[in-house]
Design a protein around this motif. Structure first.
Motif, PDB file in Angstrom:
ATOM      1  N   PRO A  40       4.536   2.406  -6.482  1.00 49.35           N
ATOM      2  CA  PRO A  40       3.262   2.047  -5.837  1.00 49.35           C
ATOM      3  C   PRO A  40       3.421   1.285  -4.531  1.00 49.35           C
ATOM      4  CG  PRO A  40       3.158   1.605  -8.187  1.00 49.35           C
ATOM      5  CD  PRO A  40       4.598   1.922  -7.869  1.00 49.35           C
ATOM      6  N   HIS A  41       4.562   0.630  -4.341  1.00 50.69           N
ATOM      7  CA  HIS A  41       4.788  -0.103  -3.103  1.00 50.69           C
ATOM      8  C   HIS A  41       4.925   0.817  -1.894  1.00 50.69           C
ATOM      9  CE1 HIS A  41       6.118  -3.029  -6.225  1.00 50.69           C
ATOM     10  NE2 HIS A  41       5.546  -3.895  -5.419  1.00 50.69           N
ATOM     11  N   LYS A  42       5.027   2.107  -2.087  1.00 51.80           N
ATOM     12  CA  LYS A  42       5.188   3.044  -0.969  1.00 51.80           C
ATOM     13  C   LYS A  42       3.871   3.358  -0.263  1.00 51.80           C
ATOM     14  CE  LYS A  42       9.539   4.910  -2.518  1.00 51.80           C
ATOM     15  NZ  LYS A  42      10.324   6.021  -3.075  1.00 51.80           N
ATOM     16  N   GLY A  43       2.765   2.846  -0.793  1.00 53.69           N
ATOM     17  CA  GLY A  43       1.498   2.926  -0.086  1.00 53.69           C
ATOM     18  C   GLY A  43       1.061   4.343   0.227  1.00 53.69           C
ATOM     19  N   LYS A  44       0.608   4.551   1.473  1.00 55.27           N
ATOM     20  CA  LYS A  44       0.076   5.853   1.857  1.00 55.27           C
ATOM     21  C   LYS A  44       1.130   6.954   1.763  1.00 55.27           C
ATOM     22  CE  LYS A  44      -3.509   4.058   4.967  1.00 55.27           C
ATOM     23  NZ  LYS A  44      -3.994   4.013   6.368  1.00 55.27           N
ATOM     24  N   ALA A  45       2.377   6.618   2.024  1.00 62.87           N
ATOM     25  CA  ALA A  45       3.441   7.610   1.893  1.00 62.87           C
ATOM     26  C   ALA A  45       3.571   8.071   0.446  1.00 62.87           C
ATOM     27  CB  ALA A  45       4.767   7.034   2.385  1.00 62.87           C
ATOM     28  N   GLY A  46       3.395   7.147  -0.489  1.00 57.92           N
ATOM     29  CA  GLY A  46       3.444   7.506  -1.898  1.00 57.92           C
ATOM     30  C   GLY A  46       2.293   8.397  -2.299  1.00 57.92           C
ATOM     31  N   VAL A  47       1.115   8.137  -1.748  1.00 60.83           N
ATOM     32  CA  VAL A  47      -0.053   8.973  -2.040  1.00 60.83           C
ATOM     33  C   VAL A  47       0.188  10.393  -1.531  1.00 60.83           C
ATOM     34  CG1 VAL A  47      -2.497   9.341  -1.550  1.00 60.83           C
ATOM     35  CG2 VAL A  47      -1.649   7.035  -2.055  1.00 60.83           C
ATOM     36  N   ARG A  48       0.695  10.506  -0.310  1.00 60.13           N
ATOM     37  CA  ARG A  48       0.994  11.843   0.237  1.00 60.13           C
ATOM     38  C   ARG A  48       2.028  12.560  -0.622  1.00 60.13           C
ATOM     39  NH1 ARG A  48       0.781   8.966   5.215  1.00 60.13           N
ATOM     40  NH2 ARG A  48       3.072   8.844   5.262  1.00 60.13           N
ATOM     41  N   GLU A  49       3.031  11.809  -1.081  1.00 62.62           N
ATOM     42  CA  GLU A  49       4.062  12.415  -1.918  1.00 62.62           C
ATOM     43  C   GLU A  49       3.469  12.923  -3.232  1.00 62.62           C
ATOM     44  OE1 GLU A  49       8.308  11.462  -4.148  1.00 62.62           O
ATOM     45  OE2 GLU A  49       7.265   9.848  -3.100  1.00 62.62           O
ATOM     46  N   ALA A  50       2.617  12.120  -3.859  1.00 66.31           N
ATOM     47  CA  ALA A  50       2.015  12.528  -5.132  1.00 66.31           C
ATOM     48  C   ALA A  50       1.236  13.826  -4.969  1.00 66.31           C
ATOM     49  CB  ALA A  50       1.107  11.426  -5.663  1.00 66.31           C
ATOM     50  N   ARG A  51       0.440  13.916  -3.919  1.00 63.78           N
ATOM     51  CA  ARG A  51      -0.343  15.136  -3.695  1.00 63.78           C
ATOM     52  C   ARG A  51       0.576  16.336  -3.458  1.00 63.78           C
ATOM     53  NH1 ARG A  51      -5.643  14.209  -3.239  1.00 63.78           N
ATOM     54  NH2 ARG A  51      -6.388  12.103  -2.748  1.00 63.78           N
ATOM     55  N   ALA A  62       0.875  19.818  -5.682  1.00 61.86           N
ATOM     56  CA  ALA A  62       0.500  21.069  -5.014  1.00 61.86           C
ATOM     57  C   ALA A  62       1.669  22.014  -4.832  1.00 61.86           C
ATOM     58  CB  ALA A  62      -0.128  20.751  -3.654  1.00 61.86           C
ATOM     59  N   GLU A  63       2.844  21.476  -4.499  1.00 61.64           N
ATOM     60  CA  GLU A  63       3.970  22.331  -4.122  1.00 61.64           C
ATOM     61  C   GLU A  63       5.057  22.428  -5.181  1.00 61.64           C
ATOM     62  OE1 GLU A  63       5.495  21.124  -0.342  1.00 61.64           O
ATOM     63  OE2 GLU A  63       3.495  21.018   0.598  1.00 61.64           O
ATOM     64  N   HIS A  64       5.090  21.485  -6.120  1.00 64.18           N
ATOM     65  CA  HIS A  64       6.189  21.463  -7.088  1.00 64.18           C
ATOM     66  C   HIS A  64       5.720  21.527  -8.542  1.00 64.18           C
ATOM     67  CE1 HIS A  64       9.434  20.713  -4.169  1.00 64.18           C
ATOM     68  NE2 HIS A  64       8.506  20.035  -3.501  1.00 64.18           N
ATOM     69  N   GLY A  65       4.427  21.687  -8.751  1.00 62.40           N
ATOM     70  CA  GLY A  65       3.931  21.879 -10.110  1.00 62.40           C
ATOM     71  C   GLY A  65       4.034  20.678 -11.018  1.00 62.40           C
ATOM     72  N   VAL A  66       4.097  19.472 -10.448  1.00 60.30           N
ATOM     73  CA  VAL A  66       4.168  18.266 -11.272  1.00 60.30           C
ATOM     74  C   VAL A  66       2.884  18.115 -12.074  1.00 60.30           C
ATOM     75  CG1 VAL A  66       4.076  15.737 -11.079  1.00 60.30           C
ATOM     76  CG2 VAL A  66       5.881  17.021  -9.924  1.00 60.30           C
TER      77      VAL A  66
END
Length: 294
Positions: free
Chosen positions: A104-115, A119-123
């Motif tokens: 969670p400390h990754k902030g906006k970068a973490g949010v982009r990664e989660a999405r 979308a791209e890796h089927g998590v």
């Protein structure tokens, strides 16, 4: 994307760990990993590859949720890449279900990664370990990430209770148990009312709190990983047999606890015959959106 056919499975294990990468990089540093081995009396246990995990579960006609933990901010230890876990699971879609972990400390970068991971890796979900990641679950720092996960429609799994990681190390290896009080996750369930939440483990010393949250919040579940069922607190067994029979999930904590050992001990637990298949498979299939046939 392809996914396990629940109708063909005997059980769904919602809590397993990818402990080692293709390059041999471990998910935890040696001090914390050694403490975990000692806690679980699993000295020298083998760290299977994702492919080996798939073979193990396929042989047992089970599916498994697989994840690692991203705790780079608090520990300084580089994580195993979520992409590697997802791609490994994608090679075995009949038995493996990829979850990811984003600090969670990754902030906006973490949010982009989660999405991107969904979308791209089927998590299919996200794992949080507040004690190792060094944050309170109700800290606003994590809220943008929860908002994205809720919008994506996948579950968030939170470690709760004591952890074997850091146990016996001076100062617990810097790990604070208070962050894994399930009452902190109750705030998350209030503020993100559509978020599907899993409270991982019998939540010692907060078992009653975990039961209260799961009873009160309709989308909060409990997984039974990390303990042999013969040590489950009696109130957990009572609620699993009654009020929470549709919200309790089989989880092992593989590889430190194997499903073989867990299921052997579960056989001796006083669980109603009609509730057993719910815990072992049906509740997880519904939560993860797996088909079970007619």
């Amino acid at each position: 994307m392809a996914q396990p056919d629940a109708a063909e499975l005997t059980a769904i294990d919602v809590h397993t760990h990818a402990e080692i990468s293709k390059t041999g990089h471990r998910s935890l540093g040696p001090e914390l990993f050694g403490a975990s081995e000692a806690h679980f009396k699993a000295h020298g246990h083998r760290q299977p590859s994702i492919g080996e995990m798939a073979a193990y579960y396929r042989e047992r006609r089970m599916a498994a949720v697989v994840f690692t933990v991203d705790a780079e901010h608090a520990t300084g230890w580089p994580r195993i890449a979520n992409e590697e876990v997802a791609e490994g699971c994608a090679e075995h879609p009949d038995v493996l279900i990829p979850f990811a972990s984003v600090d969670p400390h990754k902030g906006k970068a973490g949010v982009r990664e989660a999405r991107r991971l969904v979308a791209e890796h089927g998590v299919r979900g996200f794992k949080f370990h507040p004690s190792i990641q060094g944050f309170e679950p109700n800290d606003p720092i994590a809220y943008p990430l929860y908002e994205a996960i809720e919008e994506l429609g996948v579950p968030a799994l939170f470690h709760t209770g004591q952890t074997g990681i850091g146990a016996g190390v001076p100062g617990g290896g810097g790990i604070r148990l208070k962050y894994s009080d399930p009452m902190l996750v109750d705030d998350v369930a209030v503020d993100f009312p559509e978020l599907r939440i899993i409270l991982a483990h019998p939540s010692f010393p907060w078992q009653d709190e975990a039961l209260a949250v799961a009873v009160h919040k309709p989308y909060v579940h409990i997984d039974l990983s990390g303990w042999s069922p013969k040590y489950f607190p009696p109130q957990l067994v009572r609620y699993a047999n009654s009020l929470l029979q549709d919200k309790v999930l089989f989880g092992s904590d593989f590889p430190v606890i194997t499903p073989d050992r867990w299921l052997a001990d579960f056989d001796g637990l006083d669980i109603k015959p009609e509730v057993r298949p719910k815990i072992l498979k049906h509740n997880a299939a519904r939560l993860l959106g797996l088909t079970e046939g007619e």
